[in-house]
Design a protein around this motif. Structure first.
Motif, PDB file in Angstrom:
ATOM      1  N   SER A 133       0.858  -1.193   0.000  1.00 45.45           N
ATOM      2  CA  SER A 133       0.000   0.000   0.000  1.00 45.45           C
ATOM      3  C   SER A 133       0.887   1.234   0.000  1.00 45.45           C
ATOM      4  CB  SER A 133      -0.878   0.035   1.263  1.00 45.45           C
ATOM      5  OG  SER A 133      -1.646  -1.138   1.354  1.00 45.45           O
ATOM      6  N   HIS A 147       5.739   2.646  -5.077  1.00 41.00           N
ATOM      7  CA  HIS A 147       4.788   2.101  -6.044  1.00 41.00           C
ATOM      8  C   HIS A 147       3.958   1.007  -5.376  1.00 41.00           C
ATOM      9  CE1 HIS A 147       3.008   0.418  -9.620  1.00 41.00           C
ATOM     10  NE2 HIS A 147       3.528  -0.765  -9.310  1.00 41.00           N
ATOM     11  N   GLU A 148       2.635   1.203  -5.343  1.00 46.50           N
ATOM     12  CA  GLU A 148       1.741   0.200  -4.766  1.00 46.50           C
ATOM     13  C   GLU A 148       1.534  -0.928  -5.779  1.00 46.50           C
ATOM     14  OE1 GLU A 148      -1.763   1.743  -2.730  1.00 46.50           O
ATOM     15  OE2 GLU A 148      -2.918   0.112  -3.618  1.00 46.50           O
ATOM     16  N   SER A 150       0.059  -3.802  -7.999  1.00 48.84           N
ATOM     17  CA  SER A 150      -1.267  -4.247  -8.420  1.00 48.84           C
ATOM     18  C   SER A 150      -1.401  -5.730  -8.055  1.00 48.84           C
ATOM     19  CB  SER A 150      -1.413  -4.077  -9.937  1.00 48.84           C
ATOM     20  OG  SER A 150      -0.540  -5.004 -10.587  1.00 48.84           O
ATOM     21  N   THR A 151      -2.610  -6.247  -8.121  1.00 50.88           N
ATOM     22  CA  THR A 151      -2.823  -7.666  -7.789  1.00 50.88           C
ATOM     23  C   THR A 151      -1.946  -8.539  -8.692  1.00 50.88           C
ATOM     24  OG1 THR A 151      -5.094  -7.090  -7.239  1.00 50.88           O
ATOM     25  CG2 THR A 151      -4.616  -9.436  -7.491  1.00 50.88           C
ATOM     26  N   GLU A 152      -1.900  -8.173  -9.965  1.00 50.41           N
ATOM     27  CA  GLU A 152      -1.106  -8.959 -10.907  1.00 50.41           C
ATOM     28  C   GLU A 152       0.389  -8.908 -10.547  1.00 50.41           C
ATOM     29  OE1 GLU A 152      -1.881  -7.787 -14.923  1.00 50.41           O
ATOM     30  OE2 GLU A 152      -0.239  -9.055 -15.645  1.00 50.41           O
ATOM     31  N   GLU A 153       0.827  -7.732 -10.146  1.00 46.95           N
ATOM     32  CA  GLU A 153       2.256  -7.581  -9.775  1.00 46.95           C
ATOM     33  C   GLU A 153       2.610  -8.375  -8.519  1.00 46.95           C
ATOM     34  OE1 GLU A 153       3.205  -3.143 -11.629  1.00 46.95           O
ATOM     35  OE2 GLU A 153       2.221  -3.301  -9.678  1.00 46.95           O
ATOM     36  N   ARG A 197      -4.747  -2.888   1.722  1.00 43.24           N
ATOM     37  CA  ARG A 197      -5.316  -3.305   0.432  1.00 43.24           C
ATOM     38  C   ARG A 197      -6.755  -3.788   0.584  1.00 43.24           C
ATOM     39  NH1 ARG A 197      -1.044  -4.419  -3.273  1.00 43.24           N
ATOM     40  NH2 ARG A 197      -2.471  -5.597  -4.588  1.00 43.24           N
ATOM     41  N   ASP A 199      -7.901  -5.939  -2.030  1.00 37.31           N
ATOM     42  CA  ASP A 199      -8.035  -7.101  -2.912  1.00 37.31           C
ATOM     43  C   ASP A 199      -7.779  -8.364  -2.085  1.00 37.31           C
ATOM     44  OD1 ASP A 199      -5.322  -7.082  -2.484  1.00 37.31           O
ATOM     45  OD2 ASP A 199      -4.737  -7.034  -4.590  1.00 37.31           O
TER      46      ASP A 199
END
Ligand code: FMN
Length: 362
Positions: A133, A147-148, A150-153, A197, A199
């Motif tokens: 986050s 850099h937060e 992403s789910t994919e990352e 987060r 997600d």
């Protein structure tokens, strides 16, 4: 029979001749993440010194997984090749080479301690650190933007742990440790202080622990069945004044990791936030956490923190408080800690034949 510091231990197919492990300790001595003569001599000396496991420093699974630009890494085949000389030498001393696989998360991109641990900006050789986050480490001055992920990352990071483990195996390591402690990326996911987060990687205990479970599973997947996997955790954030990561959650997570095939929980603490309320950091200050996790889960554990003498390390193993005594700074003071401990405890330990004329008589 009671175990002692010089009892052997089998972990899957790996035989340890004693219960002393060299704790992972950053050396900040690499260029572009590559191992060099320093790593060979530093880790090699501790293998000569008789520790049954010699673990590397936090070894970054990606360039942005480093703490400083000088950290060790294992994100390419060239990195694995550079480590091979060290693993070969450690094994030749009948010691087991282990690697700590790590991602620094929000604590990345700063200068090494002797240069002030100051943020390093991308145009100075640093990078934008990544985190669960947008909750930066509370630096006093400016720092590179966070850099937060992403789910994919997040999934990509898990894959980086898998590929790093494959490379570590190629490099000759016999134990892989997942670094989920000390406020680095995986710990940042565990703690509600740094994970906001919404997600599947944030919120509930299940979600916050997901990346640690997935990274452990990914490493276990590629690590041979006859070789052990360890996970280092911070048992508590030492932030009891707010919703944070604590002992109860550590026990639950450890049990889950055991079910995924982790062979030992390396129990450290803290490192997530500068407000942490450090306990008295005297001898064995974190041992009770290891002891509790061992008792509650039945898993093997390593105790670390303030273990400085042979008798103390022996007491920890003899009284069943931990299976390994993990020794950090005392190994920097004395690379031959294990050989000296054997002398003091009147236990058997092999000195290298080159040094035999110097072995003190009992
Ligand atoms: C110079 C130095 C570097 C360290 N680097 C790491 C590291 O790379 N990974 C890690 O998990 N802990 C690291 N630590 C923490 C140690 O592994 C250990 O947990 C801590 O020093 C407490 O143990 P000790 O009292 O025996 O030193 C480091 C400690 C020191 C002193």
């Amino acid at each position: 029979m009671t175990d002692s510091l010089f009892s052997s231990l089998s972990l899957r197919g790996t035989e340890l001749s004693n219960r002393i492990m060299v704790s992972p300790m950053c050396q900040y001595s690499s260029t572009d993440g590559l191992a060099n003569d320093w790593h060979l001599v530093h880790l090699g000396s501790r293998a000569v010194g008789g520790a049954s496991i010699v673990m590397t420093e936090a070894t970054a699974v990606s360039p942005e997984g480093r703490i400083s630009p000088n950290d060790l890494g294992i994100w390419s085949d060239e990195h694995a090749e550079a480590l091979e000389r060290t693993t070969t030498f450690v094994k030749s001393m009948d010691s087991v080479p282990a690697i700590q696989l790590a991602h620094a998360g929000r604590k990345g991109s700063k200068s090494r301690p002797w240069d002030g641990s100051e943020p390093v900006f991308p145009d100075e050789g640093g990078w934008n650190p990544v985190a669960p986050s947008d909750v930066p480490w509370p630096y006093e001055g400016d720092a590179p933007e966070l850099h937060e992920l992403s789910t994919e990352e997040v999934g990509d990071v898990v894959e980086e742990f898998r590929v790093a483990a494959e490379r570590a195996l190629d490099a000759g390591f016999e134990i892989a440790e997942v670094h989920a402690a000390h406020g680095y990326l995986l710990h940042e996911f565990l703690s509600p202080v740094t994970n906001h987060r919404d997600d599947e990687y944030g919120g509930s205990f299940e979600n916050r622990t997901r990346i640690v479970r997935e990274a452990t599973e990914a490493v276990r997947d590629v690590w041979p069945d006859d070789k052990p996997v360890f996970v280092r955790i911070s048992a508590t954030d030492w932030l009891d004044d707010r919703e944070s990561w604590d002992l109860d959650q550590s026990v639950r997570l450890s049990a889950a990791l055991g079910e995924l095939g982790a062979d030992l929980i390396d129990v450290s603490a803290g490192g997530l936030h500068p407000d942490q309320q450090l306990p008295n950091t005297g001898p064995g200050y974190q041992v009770p956490y290891a002891e509790l996790i061992r008792e509650e889960t039945g898993l093997r554990v390593g105790a670390v923190g303030g273990i400085r003498t042979a008798r103390h390390a022996d007491e920890i193993v003899r009284n069943g408080r931990a299976d390994l005594a993990i020794v950090g700074r005392e190994h920097l003071r004395d690379p031959y800690f294990a050989l000296h401990a054997a002398q003091e405890l009147d236990a058997d330990a092999e000195w290298p034949p080159q040094y035999r004329r110097a072995v003190p008589r009992r």
